[in-house]
Design an enzyme around this catalytic site. Sequence first.
Site, PDB file in Angstrom:
ATOM      1  N   ASP A  92      13.693  12.399  -2.788  1.00 43.13           N
ATOM      2  CA  ASP A  92      12.811  11.488  -1.406  1.00 43.13           C
ATOM      3  C   ASP A  92      13.589  10.066  -0.503  1.00 43.13           C
ATOM      4  OD1 ASP A  92      10.536  10.610  -0.411  1.00 43.13           O
ATOM      5  OD2 ASP A  92       9.774   9.608  -2.288  1.00 43.13           O
TER       6      ASP A  92
ATOM      7  N   HIS B  72       4.179  19.481   3.081  1.00 47.21           N
ATOM      8  CA  HIS B  72       3.981  18.027   2.826  1.00 47.21           C
ATOM      9  C   HIS B  72       4.799  17.067   4.078  1.00 47.21           C
ATOM     10  CE1 HIS B  72       3.470  13.770   1.262  1.00 47.21           C
ATOM     11  NE2 HIS B  72       4.710  13.517   1.470  1.00 47.21           N
TER      12      HIS B  72
HETATM   13  C1  HEM Z   1       8.210  12.674   3.078  1.00 48.49           C
HETATM   14  C2  HEM Z   1       7.334  12.915  -1.623  1.00 48.49           C
HETATM   15  C3  HEM Z   1       2.986  10.647  -0.512  1.00 48.49           C
HETATM   16  C4  HEM Z   1       4.557   9.949   4.112  1.00 48.49           C
HETATM   17  C5  HEM Z   1       8.183  13.316   1.742  1.00 48.49           C
HETATM   18  C6  HEM Z   1       9.454  14.204   0.907  1.00 48.49           C
HETATM   19  C7  HEM Z   1       8.852  14.188  -0.276  1.00 48.49           C
HETATM   20  C8  HEM Z   1       7.821  13.155  -0.703  1.00 48.49           C
HETATM   21  C9  HEM Z   1       9.628  14.821  -1.683  1.00 48.49           C
HETATM   22  C10 HEM Z   1      10.574  15.185   1.294  1.00 48.49           C
HETATM   23  C11 HEM Z   1      12.137  13.815   1.379  1.00 48.49           C
HETATM   24  C12 HEM Z   1      11.806  13.043   2.885  1.00 48.49           C
HETATM   25  O1  HEM Z   1      11.619  13.200   3.732  1.00 48.49           O
HETATM   26  O2  HEM Z   1      11.458  11.547   2.396  1.00 48.49           O
HETATM   27  C13 HEM Z   1       6.032  12.216  -1.847  1.00 48.49           C
HETATM   28  C14 HEM Z   1       5.058  12.346  -3.191  1.00 48.49           C
HETATM   29  C15 HEM Z   1       4.187  11.346  -2.653  1.00 48.49           C
HETATM   30  C16 HEM Z   1       3.697  11.415  -1.215  1.00 48.49           C
HETATM   31  C17 HEM Z   1       5.456  12.811  -4.352  1.00 48.49           C
HETATM   32  C18 HEM Z   1       2.477  10.557  -3.643  1.00 48.49           C
HETATM   33  C19 HEM Z   1       2.793  10.788  -5.097  1.00 48.49           C
HETATM   34  C20 HEM Z   1       3.169  10.176   0.540  1.00 48.49           C
HETATM   35  C21 HEM Z   1       2.044   9.635   1.073  1.00 48.49           C
HETATM   36  C22 HEM Z   1       2.889   9.602   2.715  1.00 48.49           C
HETATM   37  C23 HEM Z   1       3.695  10.032   2.566  1.00 48.49           C
HETATM   38  C24 HEM Z   1       0.580   8.920   1.037  1.00 48.49           C
HETATM   39  C25 HEM Z   1       1.571   9.526   3.696  1.00 48.49           C
HETATM   40  C26 HEM Z   1       0.066   8.885   4.367  1.00 48.49           C
HETATM   41  C27 HEM Z   1       5.137  10.794   3.719  1.00 48.49           C
HETATM   42  C28 HEM Z   1       6.581  11.308   5.050  1.00 48.49           C
HETATM   43  C29 HEM Z   1       7.432  11.617   5.527  1.00 48.49           C
HETATM   44  C30 HEM Z   1       7.411  12.772   3.446  1.00 48.49           C
HETATM   45  C31 HEM Z   1       5.518  10.662   6.622  1.00 48.49           C
HETATM   46  C32 HEM Z   1       8.586  12.389   5.601  1.00 48.49           C
HETATM   47  C33 HEM Z   1       8.661  13.709   6.972  1.00 48.49           C
HETATM   48  C34 HEM Z   1       9.366  13.298   7.656  1.00 48.49           C
HETATM   49  O3  HEM Z   1       9.804  13.129   8.570  1.00 48.49           O
HETATM   50  O4  HEM Z   1       9.743  15.075   7.797  1.00 48.49           O
HETATM   51  N1  HEM Z   1       6.977  12.662   0.463  1.00 48.49           N
HETATM   52  N2  HEM Z   1       4.609  11.549  -1.031  1.00 48.49           N
HETATM   53  N3  HEM Z   1       3.912  10.354   1.536  1.00 48.49           N
HETATM   54  N4  HEM Z   1       6.174  11.777   2.855  1.00 48.49           N
HETATM   55 FE1  HEM Z   1       5.668  12.137   1.003  1.00 48.49          FE
END
Ligand code: HEM
Length: 452
Positions: free
Chosen positions: A172, A312
């Site tokens: 993450d 995601h």
């Molecule tokens: C990216 C997991 C909740 C928005 C990521 C990544 C993972 C992840 C593994 C890819 C690594 C990274 O770019 O840092 C999770 C998990 C969640 C969660 C397990 C809940 C338990 C959320 C929520 C939001 C969100 C609630 C917004 C509503 C984003 C965004 C990115 C991201 C904006 C970056 C996308 C990019 O720029 O490529 N998340 N996330 N995430 N997540 Fe989540």
Amino acid sequence: SAVVGLNLSNIQGDILIGMRKKKELFFFFSIDNPTAFKSRLGSDILPLITRTTQILPNATHPPATAVNIAFSQRGLNVLGIRDDLNDTNFKNGQMYNVTATLGDQTSYWEPAFAGHHIHGVFLVASDTIDKVKATLSRIQKISKGSISEVYRIQGHARPGNEQGHEHFGFLDGVSNPAVSGFAVAVPGQATVDPGIILLGESGDTGTRPDWAKDGSFLAFRQLQQRVPEFNKFLVDNALSEPGLNASENAELLGARMVGRWKSGAPIDLTPLKDDPVLAVDHNRNNDFNFTHPDDPNFDFKTNQSYCPFSAHIRKTNPRADIANPFNQHIIRAGIPYGPEVTDAENASNSSSTDPSLERGLAFVSYQSNIGQGFAFLQQVWANNKNEYLYFALRIGEDPIIGVALDGERFASGLDPKNQTRNITFNEDFVVSRGGEYFFSPSISAIQNTLSV
Ligand code: HEM
């Protein structure tokens, strides 16, 4: 690398770069005696608050324990602040209409978030729990009698090689936008105007009181992760790519649901197998935009052989799917909470009902406009079956965080060989336990407005 342009000594440290410690406590409090609290805030609490300059990579004496503070609308009211920060979500509080907007089931909400007592939160981050506890005691001693604890969440990095990975196992904190005037973008990274994150800076279209400048809205969410259920789902629905064994096909499904391998390597660059070197190479691990102009046989508006539309990271940051640069960006600064999965949970493929075994993500995002940031990403992109904004496709919800507001929860595009196949999720792997919206003020706002 930081460049001059923003008043970094006036901006709280968590907003632009994150406090990046192994332990982080979220201490939610209620203000019982506003007059006494204000005087302590302005005198002894203020020097404890960590500024961005103190934790930049080149800072000479970074504090062993970093502290930030943020207030809910109720908290600002109690402090006697009459100015309107002009953010409807913040003003209403997160609980307001949350089922219709974010899709939360409030029966799962932690009572503390459902109540009306959270006025603010201290974020206390350090390398050890002992240091966190020592700083919290200091804060409690200083503010003695003026605030009381409503709730707390102790976040901590996962152990060993899982450090930096969330509970499903994925790295993450990889992709955040670069704020112009602060950071130079690495290849593939979006650059946003500082006003997309900070109030009162260029790019912020809201009408704000002067003192709100260089503050940011903090969206907090306690997101429970049902890890054994997630793992079982991957095994039960493993893909069938030739050349991959069953467990690799289960891994592949997980990678396609997220858009990255557990290592952090983006599937848009390495679709069928992990690449651990690429995963941690900051000059390459963001250098993709889903379009593949060099591949003459690939039409990014229909073909999902590299990355599904529903993944995601594509749901929450569609990159070049949207023709023009857009402002729906957040800076994330969350940390996992709760223990590792136990053998008993693994054996039964189900999360324990023992509350002390709850695990998940203490999600934090910063933005100058919650309805353009966190709430937009969750409501308009993640929870939407239609990818209507760009190609009018029915792709289902975000497999990780999406909630079905109507009908079954599903995603298409996950199976590379049959991209129109909908894979149905009979359950949610992430369950919201609630949260609150806060305002993380500048140092000068704490000094000249909130404490007087
Ligand atoms: C990216 C997991 C909740 C928005 C990521 C990544 C993972 C992840 C593994 C890819 C690594 C990274 O770019 O840092 C999770 C998990 C969640 C969660 C397990 C809940 C338990 C959320 C929520 C939001 C969100 C609630 C917004 C509503 C984003 C965004 C990115 C991201 C904006 C970056 C996308 C990019 O720029 O490529 N998340 N996330 N995430 N997540 Fe989540």
